[in-house]
Write an enzyme that holds these catalytic residues in place. Sequence first.
Site, PDB file in Angstrom:
ATOM      1  N   LYS A 174     -42.223  -7.354   3.484  1.00  0.00           N
ATOM      2  CA  LYS A 174     -41.016  -7.652   3.649  1.00  0.00           C
ATOM      3  C   LYS A 174     -40.828  -8.080   5.450  1.00  0.00           C
ATOM      4  O   LYS A 174     -40.473  -7.575   5.995  1.00  0.00           O
ATOM      5  CB  LYS A 174     -39.947  -6.840   3.232  1.00  0.00           C
TER       6      LYS A 174
HETATM    7  N1  PPE Z   1     -36.284 -11.355  -2.564  1.00  0.00           N
HETATM    8  C1  PPE Z   1     -35.606 -11.349  -1.129  1.00  0.00           C
HETATM    9  C2  PPE Z   1     -36.667 -11.942  -0.282  1.00  0.00           C
HETATM   10  C3  PPE Z   1     -35.058 -10.474  -0.688  1.00  0.00           C
HETATM   11  O1  PPE Z   1     -34.655 -10.296   0.650  1.00  0.00           O
HETATM   12  C4  PPE Z   1     -34.723  -9.176  -1.542  1.00  0.00           C
HETATM   13  C5  PPE Z   1     -34.163  -8.131  -0.965  1.00  0.00           C
HETATM   14  C6  PPE Z   1     -35.581  -9.093  -3.032  1.00  0.00           C
HETATM   15  C7  PPE Z   1     -36.138 -10.071  -3.471  1.00  0.00           C
HETATM   16  C8  PPE Z   1     -34.645  -7.535  -3.477  1.00  0.00           C
HETATM   17  O2  PPE Z   1     -35.379  -6.311  -2.977  1.00  0.00           O
HETATM   18  P1  PPE Z   1     -35.105  -5.416  -3.641  1.00  0.00           P
HETATM   19  O3  PPE Z   1     -34.060  -4.673  -2.851  1.00  0.00           O
HETATM   20  O4  PPE Z   1     -35.827  -4.269  -3.037  1.00  0.00           O
HETATM   21  O5  PPE Z   1     -34.576  -4.852  -4.762  1.00  0.00           O
HETATM   22  N2  PPE Z   1     -32.995  -8.258   0.175  1.00  0.00           N
HETATM   23  C9  PPE Z   1     -33.350  -7.285   1.359  1.00  0.00           C
HETATM   24  C10 PPE Z   1     -32.438  -8.600   2.497  1.00  0.00           C
HETATM   25  C11 PPE Z   1     -31.265  -8.972   2.477  1.00  0.00           C
HETATM   26  C12 PPE Z   1     -30.683  -9.696   3.960  1.00  0.00           C
HETATM   27  O6  PPE Z   1     -30.534 -10.716   3.162  1.00  0.00           O
HETATM   28  O7  PPE Z   1     -30.510  -9.195   5.022  1.00  0.00           O
HETATM   29  C13 PPE Z   1     -31.586  -6.390   0.673  1.00  0.00           C
HETATM   30  O8  PPE Z   1     -31.297  -6.721  -0.219  1.00  0.00           O
HETATM   31  O9  PPE Z   1     -31.050  -5.621   1.764  1.00  0.00           O
END
Ligand code: PPE
Length: 308
Positions: free
Chosen positions: A161
């Site tokens: 990430k």
């Molecule tokens: N895919 C991506 C590309 C992504 O950025 C997130 C979280 C997820 C899946 C979901 O992951 P989780 O939060 O562990 O369920 N994106 C983070 C940042 C978003 C932003 O725009 O800044 C978030 O949800 O915190």
Amino acid sequence: MAGMQEQEFIWKNGELIPWKDATVHVLSHALHYGTAVFEGARCYETADGGSECFRLLEHMQRLERSANMIMMPLPYSAEELAEATIRLIKACGLSRAYIRPIAFRGYNMLGVNPSANPIEVAIAAWPWDSYLGPEAIEKGIDVEISSWRQRSPNATPGAIKSSASYLNSGLANMEAIGNGFGEAILLNEAGMVAEGSGENLFAVRRGVLTTPPLSDGVLEGLTRASLIELAHDLGYEVREASMVRSDLYVADEVFFSGSAAELTPISHIDRRQIGAGRRGPVTKQLQEAFFDIVQGKNSKYDKWLTRI
Ligand code: PPE
């Protein structure tokens, strides 16, 4: 004009410092080369008037994994970072918050190789409504399949990430917003459905849930993992399987999942109505179950909560 609700403190390198002092030098390595990894988590107000963070330690463990993959060993353990978050939330007097930990290569020397630069860690927390808009939680949003492809796992892996990954997200999101949509869905280089610019994705057809496998290059979302477990517990079949874009068009329901976006239904994709064109029954059931859990109303899932 502050775009976010500023708080008194930010935790940086072991200390609580005033929000406005949490700055970096313009020649910081991460700013030039994307050598940063971050997290997004939430804490929620609970039914009993307290507050709980959702899967906090696991977010910090993912941060640690991301950092290790870019050879940036963190000077704090996941446990220490979870404790620091609780200290920060208490000091700011927050009862509900979005939590943004970030670790990055700081200022010392430019050049692609980051190793001569200090490893800095910071955590911020502030109130942030559901990412795709509180109305979207009920009504759903219109999305498009992006003309941008998901970054290849052999270039910038989704398992990391990293800030670098989010230029790809930004391109897709800007295109979608510019075209009048609420968010983008990216296909990977092989043309399979990957994820939203900041969310994982699920499709529901005839009562079966499908979400793209990690091997299709998506982030290992904690909301995704939670929903897979929760849907199983509610008696649904859940598949981790590749999908092409038309699998989404014919789905009964499609929704996004993420810490920021929570569970956001998708009503239209590429101007095609999905199912009834509004939040479907499975999405609603999972949303309700999810919000009950994060508000501490279902003791079966207390293992996912950390008391503030
Ligand atoms: N895919 C991506 C590309 C992504 O950025 C997130 C979280 C997820 C899946 C979901 O992951 P989780 O939060 O562990 O369920 N994106 C983070 C940042 C978003 C932003 O725009 O800044 C978030 O949800 O915190």
